[in-house]
Design a protein around this motif. Structure first.
Motif, PDB file in Angstrom:
ATOM      1  N   SER A 235       0.798  -1.191   0.106  1.00  0.00           N
ATOM      2  CA  SER A 235      -0.156  -0.044   0.104  1.00  0.00           C
ATOM      3  C   SER A 235       0.924   1.459  -0.147  1.00  0.00           C
ATOM      4  CB  SER A 235      -0.727   0.115   1.174  1.00  0.00           C
ATOM      5  OG  SER A 235       0.083  -0.156   2.666  1.00  0.00           O
ATOM      6  N   MET A 236       2.119   1.431   0.523  1.00  0.00           N
ATOM      7  CA  MET A 236       2.813   2.481   0.852  1.00  0.00           C
ATOM      8  C   MET A 236       3.673   2.653  -0.449  1.00  0.00           C
ATOM      9  SD  MET A 236       1.906   4.520   3.336  1.00  0.00           S
ATOM     10  CE  MET A 236       3.261   5.832   2.810  1.00  0.00           C
ATOM     11  N   GLY A 237       3.941   1.614  -1.094  1.00  0.00           N
ATOM     12  CA  GLY A 237       4.683   1.606  -2.592  1.00  0.00           C
ATOM     13  C   GLY A 237       3.868   2.381  -3.523  1.00  0.00           C
TER      14      GLY A 237
ATOM     15  N   ASN B 137       2.613  -6.568  -8.606  1.00  0.00           N
ATOM     16  CA  ASN B 137       3.218  -5.284  -8.152  1.00  0.00           C
ATOM     17  C   ASN B 137       3.371  -4.215  -9.576  1.00  0.00           C
ATOM     18  OD1 ASN B 137       3.677  -5.906  -5.707  1.00  0.00           O
ATOM     19  ND2 ASN B 137       5.844  -6.802  -5.917  1.00  0.00           N
ATOM     20  N   GLU B 138       3.540  -5.136 -10.606  1.00  0.00           N
ATOM     21  CA  GLU B 138       3.643  -3.915 -11.837  1.00  0.00           C
ATOM     22  C   GLU B 138       2.528  -3.253 -12.048  1.00  0.00           C
ATOM     23  OE1 GLU B 138       3.717  -4.842 -16.823  1.00  0.00           O
ATOM     24  OE2 GLU B 138       3.985  -6.612 -15.375  1.00  0.00           O
ATOM     25  N   GLY B 139       1.399  -4.115 -12.160  1.00  0.00           N
ATOM     26  CA  GLY B 139       0.089  -3.416 -12.256  1.00  0.00           C
ATOM     27  C   GLY B 139      -0.152  -2.423 -11.617  1.00  0.00           C
ATOM     28  N   GLN B 140       0.225  -2.492 -10.153  1.00  0.00           N
ATOM     29  CA  GLN B 140      -0.119  -1.336  -9.127  1.00  0.00           C
ATOM     30  C   GLN B 140       0.788  -0.194  -9.580  1.00  0.00           C
ATOM     31  OE1 GLN B 140       1.929  -2.005  -5.232  1.00  0.00           O
ATOM     32  NE2 GLN B 140       0.002  -1.988  -4.607  1.00  0.00           N
ATOM     33  N   ALA B 141       1.959  -0.405  -9.934  1.00  0.00           N
ATOM     34  CA  ALA B 141       2.907   0.691 -10.161  1.00  0.00           C
ATOM     35  C   ALA B 141       2.416   1.298 -11.532  1.00  0.00           C
ATOM     36  CB  ALA B 141       4.219   0.328 -10.451  1.00  0.00           C
ATOM     37  N   ARG B 142       2.034   0.418 -12.467  1.00  0.00           N
ATOM     38  CA  ARG B 142       1.321   1.179 -13.910  1.00  0.00           C
ATOM     39  C   ARG B 142       0.394   2.143 -13.477  1.00  0.00           C
ATOM     40  NH1 ARG B 142       3.521  -0.592 -18.698  1.00  0.00           N
ATOM     41  NH2 ARG B 142       4.765  -2.484 -18.539  1.00  0.00           N
TER      42      ARG B 142
ATOM     43  N   TRP C 299      12.511  -0.896 -12.345  1.00  0.00           N
ATOM     44  CA  TRP C 299      12.476  -2.453 -12.237  1.00  0.00           C
ATOM     45  C   TRP C 299      11.696  -2.702 -10.984  1.00  0.00           C
ATOM     46  CZ3 TRP C 299      15.970  -5.187 -15.086  1.00  0.00           C
ATOM     47  CH2 TRP C 299      17.060  -4.442 -15.980  1.00  0.00           C
ATOM     48  N   TRP C 300      11.698  -4.043 -10.458  1.00  0.00           N
ATOM     49  CA  TRP C 300      10.909  -4.379  -9.282  1.00  0.00           C
ATOM     50  C   TRP C 300      11.674  -5.344  -8.345  1.00  0.00           C
ATOM     51  CZ3 TRP C 300       8.482  -3.014 -13.491  1.00  0.00           C
ATOM     52  CH2 TRP C 300       7.306  -2.320 -13.301  1.00  0.00           C
TER      53      TRP C 300
END
Length: 263
Positions: free
Chosen positions: A53-55, A94-99, A79-80
Motif C-alpha cells: 500500500s505504501m509503495g 506489483n507491476e500492475g499496481q505501479a502502472r 525495475w521491481w
C-alpha cells in the motif's frame, strides 16, 4: 546505550512524517527531486520499485505532483525488487499496481519498464527468475551483472521481510545470483521472483517506507543491527544512504538520537 550500538546504527537514518499521507508526499517529493537531479546531469537512472500500500501511495503522490512532467523519464529505467508470479492482469502483481499509480501516466518508452514474466506467459517460475536475471545483466555496472539502482524502494513487513526475502528462509542467504524463485511464501501468493540481497545492497540509496504500529518492532530490530537472516530489513543497505521513512506509529520505538530531521 553502548558505543557498539551507536556505531551499528550511525549509517542508517530515520525520517518521520506525521501520518501515512504526509509520508507518501514527503517520499514522493524526495524521489522526484532525485530523478530530476540525475537526469538533468544527462545520466541514466535505475529505480527499483516495491509493492504494498505504501509503495503505491508514494507513486500516486509522485503522479499528482506538478514536478512529474518536468522530468525526462526517457532516461529512467524501472525495475521491481520482487514480483508475485501470477497472471499478467492479476491484481496481486506489483507491476500492475505501479502502472496504475504512476507509470502509465509517464512519457516513457515501454523498453524502460523491466517487468518480471507472468505465470500466463508460457514460462515456469524458475525460468522467470532466470530471465529477470538476464535482463538485469544487460544493464550491469561496476563489474556486477545488475545495475546499481539510484533508488531502491523497499517495504518492510511486520516480520521484517523485504522484497520476497523472508526471515529464516534460504533466499535471504543467497549471494551467488541476482534473482531467486521463491516457493511457499509465508505471505500469499506463494510463488514469487525476488532480487537477492547483493543486488539490493548495490543500490546507491535504499529507501524503506513503512507505516503503522505493527511495524515498530521490525523497525527497532532493523536499527539495532539484528541478524539479517532473521530480520531481513536489518541487512538492507545502500552504498550512499540507507533511510527508513516512517510515520509516527511505526517510529514508537526509535531512540530520539537516531531521528534525522534534515534529510
Amino acid at each position: 546505550m553502548s558505543g557498539t550500538h551507536v556505531e551499528a546504527w550511525a549509517e542508517k537514518r530515520v525520517v518521520i512524517s506525521a501520518d501515512a499521507d504526509a509520508l507518501a508526499d514527503s517520499v514522493a517529493t524526495r524521489f522526484l527531486g532525485r530523478m530530476s537531479k540525475r537526469v538533468d546531469d544527462d545520466r541514466i537512472a535505475h529505480v527499483s520499485l516495491t509493492g504494498g500500500s505504501m509503495g503505491a501511495a508514494v507513486l500516486q503522490a509522485a503522479s499528482r505532483s506538478a514536478r512529474r512532467d518536468r522530468i525526462d523519464w526517457t532516461r529512467v529505467h524501472f525495475w521491481w525488487s520482487d514480483e508475485r508470479f501470477v497472471p499478467r492482469a492479476h491484481a496481486d502483481r506489483n507491476e500492475g499496481q505501479a502502472r496504475a499509480a504512476l507509470l502509465d501516466a509517464l512519457d516513457i518508452p515501454e523498453a524502460n519498464i523491466h517487468a518480471v514474466a507472468a505465470s500466463d506467459e508460457g514460462i515456469d517460475l524458475d525460468a522467470a527468475a532466470a530471465r529477470y536475471a538476464d535482463e538485469l545483466a544487460r544493464f550491469g555496472t561496476d563489474g556486477e551483472p545488475w545495475p546499481s539502482f539510484d533508488v531502491c524502494f523497499l517495504g518492510v513487513g511486520p516480520d521484517a521481510h523485504i522484497a520476497s526475502l523472508f526471515p529464516d528462509r534460504p533466499e535471504i542467504l543467497i549471494t551467488d545470483r541476482a534473482t531467486v524463485a521463491v516457493r511457499d511464501s509465508p505471505k500469499p501468493p506463494p510463488d514469487r521472483v525476488s532480487m537477492t540481497r547483493p543486488v539490493i545492497n548495490s543500490s546507491q540509496r535504499v529507501w524503506m517506507v513503512l507505516t503503522g504500529a505493527d511495524k515498530a518492532s521490525a523497525l527497532g530490530l532493523a536499527l539495532a543491527g539484528a541478524s539479517y537472516a532473521s530480520v531481513p530489513a536489518a541487512g538492507a543497505k545502500g552504498r550512499k544512504r540507507t533511510v527508513f521513512f516512517v510515520d509516527g506509529a511505526a517510529a514508537a520505538q526509535v531512540p530520539p538520537e537516531l531521528i534525522d530531521g534534515e534529510y
